[in-house]
Design an enzyme around this catalytic site. Structure first.
Site, mmCIF file in Angstrom:
data_model
loop_
_atom_site.group_PDB
_atom_site.id
_atom_site.type_symbol
_atom_site.label_atom_id
_atom_site.label_comp_id
_atom_site.label_asym_id
_atom_site.label_seq_id
_atom_site.Cartn_x
_atom_site.Cartn_y
_atom_site.Cartn_z
ATOM 1 N N TYR A 157 -6.255 -1.880 5.456
ATOM 2 C CA TYR A 157 -4.922 -2.460 5.016
ATOM 3 C C TYR A 157 -4.323 -0.816 4.406
ATOM 4 C CZ TYR A 157 -6.520 -7.002 5.340
ATOM 5 O OH TYR A 157 -7.099 -8.182 5.835
ATOM 6 N N ILE A 158 -4.892 0.273 4.773
ATOM 7 C CA ILE A 158 -4.636 1.399 4.285
ATOM 8 C C ILE A 158 -3.380 1.977 5.200
ATOM 9 C CG2 ILE A 158 -5.801 3.141 5.723
ATOM 10 C CD1 ILE A 158 -6.592 4.359 2.952
ATOM 11 N N GLN A 190 -7.518 -2.191 -0.877
ATOM 12 C CA GLN A 190 -8.376 -3.381 -1.004
ATOM 13 C C GLN A 190 -9.671 -3.246 0.208
ATOM 14 O OE1 GLN A 190 -7.100 -7.858 -0.933
ATOM 15 N NE2 GLN A 190 -7.291 -7.113 -3.347
ATOM 16 N N PHE A 191 -8.953 -2.874 1.339
ATOM 17 C CA PHE A 191 -9.684 -2.731 2.440
ATOM 18 C C PHE A 191 -9.316 -1.569 3.436
ATOM 19 C CE2 PHE A 191 -10.903 -7.154 1.810
ATOM 20 C CZ PHE A 191 -11.994 -7.547 2.010
ATOM 21 N N ALA A 192 -9.939 -0.628 3.803
ATOM 22 C CA ALA A 192 -9.591 0.554 4.683
ATOM 23 C C ALA A 192 -8.610 -0.048 5.964
ATOM 24 C CB ALA A 192 -10.620 1.266 5.360
ATOM 25 N N GLU A 223 1.025 -1.215 -0.189
ATOM 26 C CA GLU A 223 0.060 0.334 -0.042
ATOM 27 C C GLU A 223 0.869 1.141 -0.208
ATOM 28 O OE1 GLU A 223 -0.361 -2.848 1.730
ATOM 29 O OE2 GLU A 223 -2.204 -3.609 1.252
ATOM 30 N N HIS A 245 -11.099 -6.646 8.498
ATOM 31 C CA HIS A 245 -12.054 -6.218 7.470
ATOM 32 C C HIS A 245 -13.276 -5.455 7.726
ATOM 33 C CE1 HIS A 245 -9.823 -9.911 6.414
ATOM 34 N NE2 HIS A 245 -9.759 -9.436 5.263
HETATM 35 C C1 LIG Z 1 -1.634 -5.072 4.426
HETATM 36 C C2 LIG Z 1 -2.554 -5.981 3.502
HETATM 37 N N1 LIG Z 1 -2.958 -5.740 2.383
HETATM 38 C C3 LIG Z 1 -3.840 -6.321 1.784
HETATM 39 C C4 LIG Z 1 -4.383 -7.512 2.079
HETATM 40 C C5 LIG Z 1 -5.519 -8.193 1.390
HETATM 41 N N2 LIG Z 1 -4.944 -9.629 0.910
HETATM 42 C C6 LIG Z 1 -4.933 -10.643 1.686
HETATM 43 S S1 LIG Z 1 -4.339 -11.978 1.336
HETATM 44 C C7 LIG Z 1 -3.831 -11.094 -0.010
HETATM 45 C C8 LIG Z 1 -3.011 -11.960 -1.079
HETATM 46 C C9 LIG Z 1 -1.631 -12.555 -0.485
HETATM 47 O O1 LIG Z 1 -1.132 -13.350 -1.353
HETATM 48 P P1 LIG Z 1 0.413 -14.092 -1.091
HETATM 49 O O2 LIG Z 1 1.181 -13.149 0.074
HETATM 50 O O3 LIG Z 1 1.070 -14.425 -2.312
HETATM 51 O O4 LIG Z 1 0.007 -15.279 -0.294
HETATM 52 P P2 LIG Z 1 -1.064 -16.680 -0.452
HETATM 53 O O5 LIG Z 1 -2.553 -16.132 -0.128
HETATM 54 O O6 LIG Z 1 -0.895 -16.803 -1.871
HETATM 55 O O7 LIG Z 1 -0.679 -17.693 0.322
HETATM 56 C C10 LIG Z 1 -4.299 -9.849 0.018
HETATM 57 C C11 LIG Z 1 -3.955 -9.098 -1.199
HETATM 58 C C12 LIG Z 1 -4.050 -7.708 3.294
HETATM 59 N N3 LIG Z 1 -4.370 -8.894 4.211
HETATM 60 N N4 LIG Z 1 -3.146 -7.004 4.079
#
Ligand SMILES: Cc1ncc(C[n+]2csc(CCOP(=O)(O)OP(=O)(O)O)c2C)c(N)n1
Lengths: 413, 338
Positions: free
Chosen positions: B86-87, B82-84, B60, B129
């Site tokens: 995670y801002i 994607q979600f506040a 982010e 979330h």
């Molecule tokens: C700081 C943050 N940003 C965005 C998200 C939303 N999010 C949750 S899991 C994910 C994908 C993660 O992918 P990866 O690190 O490759 O792990 P995998 O799920 O493939 O095991 C995202 C974007 C989050 N949880 N935390």
């Protein structure tokens, strides 16, 4: 519009309707990578460890080469049991989510070897900082499935007292840290835990896990920098399962070089391992643990694997990748590979395997029945509502006492 | 006019703006090929190409920081977080950089970002979330902060935000993406097609930022609210048979003080409602404003109905959520006061 854009946009090899193509995954023959002394100079070892792929099981399921950990058959059976338990637990919980019994779930299908082999390669007093796809760590450390299920149910026996979504476990007694929904935050925390062990002169080490997608976060780089500066006893794992929700690993910088190669960039080894090869994962973890325990420093491990199911129960992967992509994954299924190895070596049989699966399905079912006796989100024993206000602080301040009273008064009406 | 839910309305706003202005681009996690985890950018990459609807690494701070740079170089980025919840990894770039760029360069540099981010609870999302972090952005000088409560406003306000040369944090209450929600989780879901604000023109229109809307006129008391809480407050007033004037603020920064003042001067009583935690929440700013502006018209203390000062729990979501029962209790209390 006369613009001619020339920004590079990564493209996955295949989208829905196209044929899977994993030709980008560079695979070394089993046994082909030398196993250096854990104290070897970085410049002598960095290239082969980060750019080749450490594999022990060959195409005929024979263990070969210098990384073969020479595990006892009994240990292999334990590993297989934990991987299968993880898989069957995941399957059951996903079904329970579909039936509306729990609000959310995330499976680790296809990645079970990472958690199980690594946990077996570490000591029970080593501190683990898992991501949400490491349920195998809990299972291998001996956590009762009932405890995990109760957390997913947010019921009266939930270790989190209903405060976290399903799968966000923790286990203080088992030395497994709390899972955060915020990606990568635990990476620098694990480094700090290891720094404290070194400050206190203790032998325990820390290990942390993130997905390759999460390695884009700044916290990854914070962890790497501190690990480089202080050489703490820590193992930093990137589980490269190719997909981060809808974006493939190229969007985390995986197109240009392996994630493992980031280790040498910071001044410590990065090891690229076949993440679906139980023996190889075990062996590299032992190697990294030895470096940590002998005070040599941190190791980055990239586990090359594949996320075989959806990202979570909220996700539909058929919208962004070929439906049958997993079947084309060149590194196979970690459970099948270990099983076939054990059968080839003569310490396992199809019949025993089937019997084990039946036993574990039964076990998972019994655990689920027991978990339900502690209630669900809607029925049976419930958590105490007053708990909502506990643990924000150690001692409840005045404003929370007031708010708890307000809720009570409302409930009494 | 078309029927749209909030996601469709947001998508329509972005689509129109991308068609009108080649400098408008979108960047965020999963926004491109996939169309976003809530599908707000569905189809836009197919229509405008990969150079204008850009999938981003999961970083982010990197997304906001690079979008600031794009904005400085003449583009008009729409960022999706994607979600506040995670801002926060982007907070330094937002609070230290984006918010202060115009000021510190005496107007020579600016970056016209719109940061869209789903917020709020009621979806069993637990603490990561469900958050409503608007108050930690309203506290930063230099950021506009808005939250629409329906599809019609969402579209018009998003277009205005994109055209605005100042940064706008555009909070989207995800609980009402698909339909209005009155705070009762046991009732069947209601679609936006059943609500007048689900009627949304296909074409371009704008709604100015900083203009509140009175969604229900009344004389007994004023309710200041925004986002999902607008619908919960309307339902609570109806259930309590209170002649409440419901003011949907829509924008927190800038704040429509005139509308607030004239309403409270008329009713003499004020309840403030938000999902976010109470302590130092935006409601505190509202209470102070009402006190300063309307002190001599007030006939009762100003009350706040908010999320409790705890992280957002997974269980007890409805004990946590500032629902109708708590609103009704507050209405009764301000009306009882002599
Ligand atoms: C700081 C943050 N940003 C965005 C998200 C939303 N999010 C949750 S899991 C994910 C994908 C993660 O992918 P990866 O690190 O490759 O792990 P995998 O799920 O493939 O095991 C995202 C974007 C989050 N949880 N935390």
């Amino acid at each position: 519009m006369s613009r001619r854009p020339r920004l590079h946009i990564p493209h996955p090899p295949a989208r829905p309707g196209e044929d899977p193509d994993f030709s980008y995954v560079e695979i070394s023959p089993a046994g082909s990578v030398a196993r250096p002394d854990p104290t070897a100079r970085l410049r002598d070892i960095e290239r082969s460890l980060a750019f080749e792929m450490i594999r022990v099981l060959d195409d005929n399921n024979v263990a070969t080469g210098p990384w073969d950990p020479l595990l006892d058959p009994a240990d292999l059976q334990i590993g297989l049991r934990h991987m299968l338990t993880t898989r069957l637990f995941d399957e059951r919980m996903q079904r329970m989510q579909r039936q509306g019994r729990i609000s959310f779930y995330m499976k680790s299908l296809g990645e079970e070897a990472v958690s199980v082999a690594q946990c077996m390669a570490l000591e029970p007093s080593d501190m683990l900082f898992p991501s949400y796809r490491n349920q195998g760590l809990q299972i291998t450390r001996g956590r009762n499935l009932v405890d995990l299920m109760c957390q997913c149910l947010s019921n009266s026996a939930d270790m989190c007292k209903g405060r976290q979504m399903p799968i966000m476990y923790h286990w203080a007694r088992g030395n497994i840290f709390s899972i955060s929904g915020n990606l990568t935050t635990q990476f620098p925390q694990a480094v700090g835990w290891a720094m404290a062990a070194a400050i206190k002169g203790e032998d325990d080490i820390a290990s942390a896990w993130i997905g390759e997608g999460a390695s884009a976060e700044a916290d990854f780089h914070h962890a790497m920098t501190f690990a480089s500066v202080y050489k703490p006893p820590v193992i930093l794992n990137i589980v490269n399962n190719q997909w981060a929700i809808s974006t493939f690993q190229g969007f985390a910088g995986g197109e240009n070089r392996p994630f493992a190669a980031r280790g040498p960039g910071y001044g410590f080894p990065g090891v690229r391992v076949d993440g679906n090869d139980f023996l190889a994962v075990y062996a590299v973890t032992r190697w990294a643990a030895e470096r940590a325990r002998r005070g040599v420093g941190a190791t980055l491990i990239e586990h090359v694997t594949y996320r075989a199911d959806a990202h979570s129960t909220s996700d539909d992967p058929s919208r962004y990748r070929p439906k049958e992509e997993w079947k084309a994954w060149p590194l196979g299924d970690p459970v099948e590979r270990l099983k076939n190895h054990m059968i080839a070596e003569g310490y396992w049989s199809e019949a025993e395997h089937e019997a084990l699966i039946a036993e574990l399905i039964e076990h998972v079912s019994e655990c689920w029945e027991e978990a339900l006796t502690y209630g669900t989100m809607t029925d049976g024993p419930q958590l105490d509502k007053n708990e909502l206000f506990e643990d924000v602080f150690k001692d409840m301040p005045r404003h929370l006492i007031d708010q708890r009273e307000q809720l009570r008064a409302l409930e009494d009406d | 006019m078309a029927q749209m839910n909030m996601i469709q309305a947001l998508n329509s706003a972005m689509n129109l703006m991308m068609a009108r202005d080649p400098d408008v681009i979108i960047i965020g996690q999963d926004v491109g090929y996939f169309g976003g985890v809530f599908r707000a950018t569905d189809g836009l990459q197919r229509q405008y190409g990969e150079h204008r609807v850009i999938d981003a690494p999961i970083a982010e701070g990197g997304i906001v920081g690079s979008a600031i740079g794009m904005g400085v170089n003449g583009l008009r980025p729409i960022v999706e977080i994607q979600f506040a919840d995670y801002i926060y990894p982007g907070y330094d770039q937002l609070a230290s950089e984006l918010a202060k760029l115009r000021y510190r360069t005496a107007g020579d540099f600016f970056s016209p970002l719109t940061i869209r981010t789903p917020c709020g609870g009621g979806i069993r999302g637990g603490q990561t979330h469900s958050q409503s972090p608007e108050g930690i952005f309203t506290h930063v000088a230099g950021l506009k902060v808005v939250m629409p409560s329906n599809p019609y406003d969402a579209k018009g306000m998003l277009i205005t935000a994109i055209e605005d040369d100042d940064p706008v944090i555009f909070f989207e209450p995800k609980r009402i993406y698909n339909g209005p929600f009155d705070g009762d989780p046991d009732k069947p879901a209601v679609p936006w097609s059943s609500h007048p604000k689900g009627e949304v023109p296909e074409e371009y229109y704008t709604i100015p930022l900083g203009r509140a809307e009175i969604t229900r006129e009344g004389s007994d008391l004023t309710v200041l609210c925004y986002g999902t809480m607008v619908h919960v407050c309307e339902a609570a007033a109806k259930a309590a048979e209170v002649d409440a004037e419901i003011v949907d603020l829509r924008s927190m920064v800038p704040l429509d003080v005139d509308t607030i003042r004239s309403s409270v001067e008329k009713t003499g009583r004020c309840v403030i409602a938000h999902e976010a935690t109470r302590f130092s929440g935006f409601g505190a700013e509202l209470a102070a404003t009402v006190q300063e502006e309307c002190f001599y018209s007030l006939e009762a203390p100003i009350l706040r109905v908010t999320g409790w000062d705890t992280p957002y729990p997974h269980a007890f979501e409805w004990e946590y959520f500032p629902g109708q029962a708590r609103l009704i209790a507050a209405f009764e209390k301000v009306l009882e006061a002599a």
